[in-house]
Design a protein around this motif. Structure first.
Motif, mmCIF file in Angstrom:
data_model
loop_
_atom_site.group_PDB
_atom_site.id
_atom_site.type_symbol
_atom_site.label_atom_id
_atom_site.label_comp_id
_atom_site.label_asym_id
_atom_site.label_seq_id
_atom_site.Cartn_x
_atom_site.Cartn_y
_atom_site.Cartn_z
ATOM 1 N N ALA A 87 -7.568 -1.505 -1.373
ATOM 2 C CA ALA A 87 -7.218 -0.144 -0.949
ATOM 3 C C ALA A 87 -8.313 0.847 -0.643
ATOM 4 O O ALA A 87 -7.947 1.626 0.093
ATOM 5 C CB ALA A 87 -6.769 0.576 -2.434
ATOM 6 N N ILE A 96 0.771 -1.144 0.070
ATOM 7 C CA ILE A 96 -0.068 0.115 0.000
ATOM 8 C C ILE A 96 0.838 1.197 -0.032
ATOM 9 O O ILE A 96 1.803 1.298 0.695
ATOM 10 C CB ILE A 96 -0.907 -0.027 1.261
ATOM 11 C CG1 ILE A 96 -1.910 -0.933 1.068
ATOM 12 C CG2 ILE A 96 -1.670 1.386 1.362
ATOM 13 C CD1 ILE A 96 -3.060 -1.019 -0.007
ATOM 14 N N ALA A 127 -2.488 0.303 -4.522
ATOM 15 C CA ALA A 127 -2.333 -1.260 -4.030
ATOM 16 C C ALA A 127 -1.599 -2.066 -5.052
ATOM 17 O O ALA A 127 -1.968 -1.826 -6.257
ATOM 18 C CB ALA A 127 -3.444 -1.858 -3.812
#
Length: 333
Positions: A177, A38, A218
């Motif tokens: 995400a 992330i 992501a």
């Protein structure tokens, strides 16, 4: 139960959920850690108080489970040799005992999957081949749906994505995400700031620059898959905390202006004017303040690898603050 060197407890486990922040032996051993990376491209993740969004669609859910590449042939052999065979072979299976691993991944013994199929065995961990062994990861909030990923850790050739249900896609990463989006606390400007007066408007506004787009990226290593989820602020909704109040506009929803501000700042002399965004309380508080709720609605969109993209349900983030309301007594002579 298969033969194992050492403990023979081939137990099933439900890991605590993907975290995406583990590394080394812990990540390799546990299916509770996702390898998704992330990155906060814009906004969120740092700085002042923030929080996660709540989706406005009660039927929308993040992905329950998916598969990820974990081991090369060489790293799987090293893992088994170094740990003695203690780790997860799926989101539901933990194998304790080297023999369980070597029987299936080294000596070609078949093994039942949790989806009712049979997993073929492998010869010498597939050493010499290019690719990865893929393992399921379960979302801890997905309850029973995580059982949809019932395959034992399996082989997939390099530069290919498995053709199985719940294989990862850019949309999977975008949804992952979404749950990582962090937006600023909804602190609104008020005039009067601490105490309102019955039947006189309280002006509410947000300065431009207070709320900007939040972009979260992501990526799933060794797959070429990525996605960016963008949250864009679109409106502020006001709930006065009592039915004895009027909102401006009547819907209680104030849209963002083009410069990402909301409403108009209060100026001296505006007390008798109707604010573009605000509240009038019709009754005074009696020592217990009203609970003014302010929530920002965020429009969610995403783009990803392979020219993919789309939208997801809007999200909201709400905060509550006390509102004391006084009543001014007029004396007639």
């Amino acid at each position: 139960m298969a033969h194992a060197d050492g403990p023979t407890d081939n137990s099933h486990s439900n890991p605590s959920g993907p975290s995406g922040n583990a590394d080394g032996k812990e990540l390799l051993a546990s299916a509770s850690h996702s390898q998704i990376k992330i990155n906060y491209v814009k906004g969120g993740g740092h700085g002042n108080k923030k929080g996660n969004l709540t989706t406005i669609d009660p039927n929308w859910k993040p992905p329950a489970c998916w598969y990820e590449p974990v081991f090369t042939p060489e790293s799987l052999k090293k893992f088994v040799d170094d740990t003695g065979g203690i780790g997860d072979v799926g989101a539901f299976w933990s194998w304790y005992g080297k023999g369980l691993w070597t029987d299936h991944y080294k000596d070609e013994e078949t093994w039942p999957n949790n989806d009712g199929t049979t997993a073929p065995g492998y010869k010498n961990y597939n050493i010499g081949k290019k690719g990865y062994f893929w393992r399921s990861v379960a979302n801890e909030d997905a309850a029973g749906d995580v059982w949809d990923c019932g395959k034992l850790m399996f082989w997939q050739d390099a530069q290919t994505i498995p053709n199985v249900p719940n294989a990862p896609t850019p949309k999977t990463l975008a949804e992952y995400a979404y749950n990582k989006v962090e937006v600023p606390d909804t602190k609104i400007e008020l005039k009067p700031a601490t105490r309102s007066t019955v039947n006189l408007p309280t002006w509410i506004w947000l300065d431009k620059g207070t709320f900007q787009d939040v972009v979260v990226r992501a990526e799933l290593p060794n797959t070429g898959l990525w996605a960016e989820t963008t949250a864009t602020p679109v409106s502020l909704h006001l709930d006065p905390g009592t039915d004895d109040a009027e909102t401006y506009p009547a819907s209680g929803t104030c849209d963002f202006n083009q410069d990402k501000s909301i409403g108009t700042p209060y100026k001296k002399g505006d007390a008798d004017q109707t604010p573009p965004c605000g509240i009038s309380y019709l009754h005074a508080t009696d020592g217990t303040p009203y609970q003014l709720k302010a929530s920002i609605t965020w429009k969610i969109s995403w783009k990803g690898s392979g020219n993919s993209g789309g939208t997801m349900p809007d999200g909201t983030f709400e905060t509550t603050q006390d509102m004391n309301v006084q009543e001014i007594q007029a004396i007639n002579r």
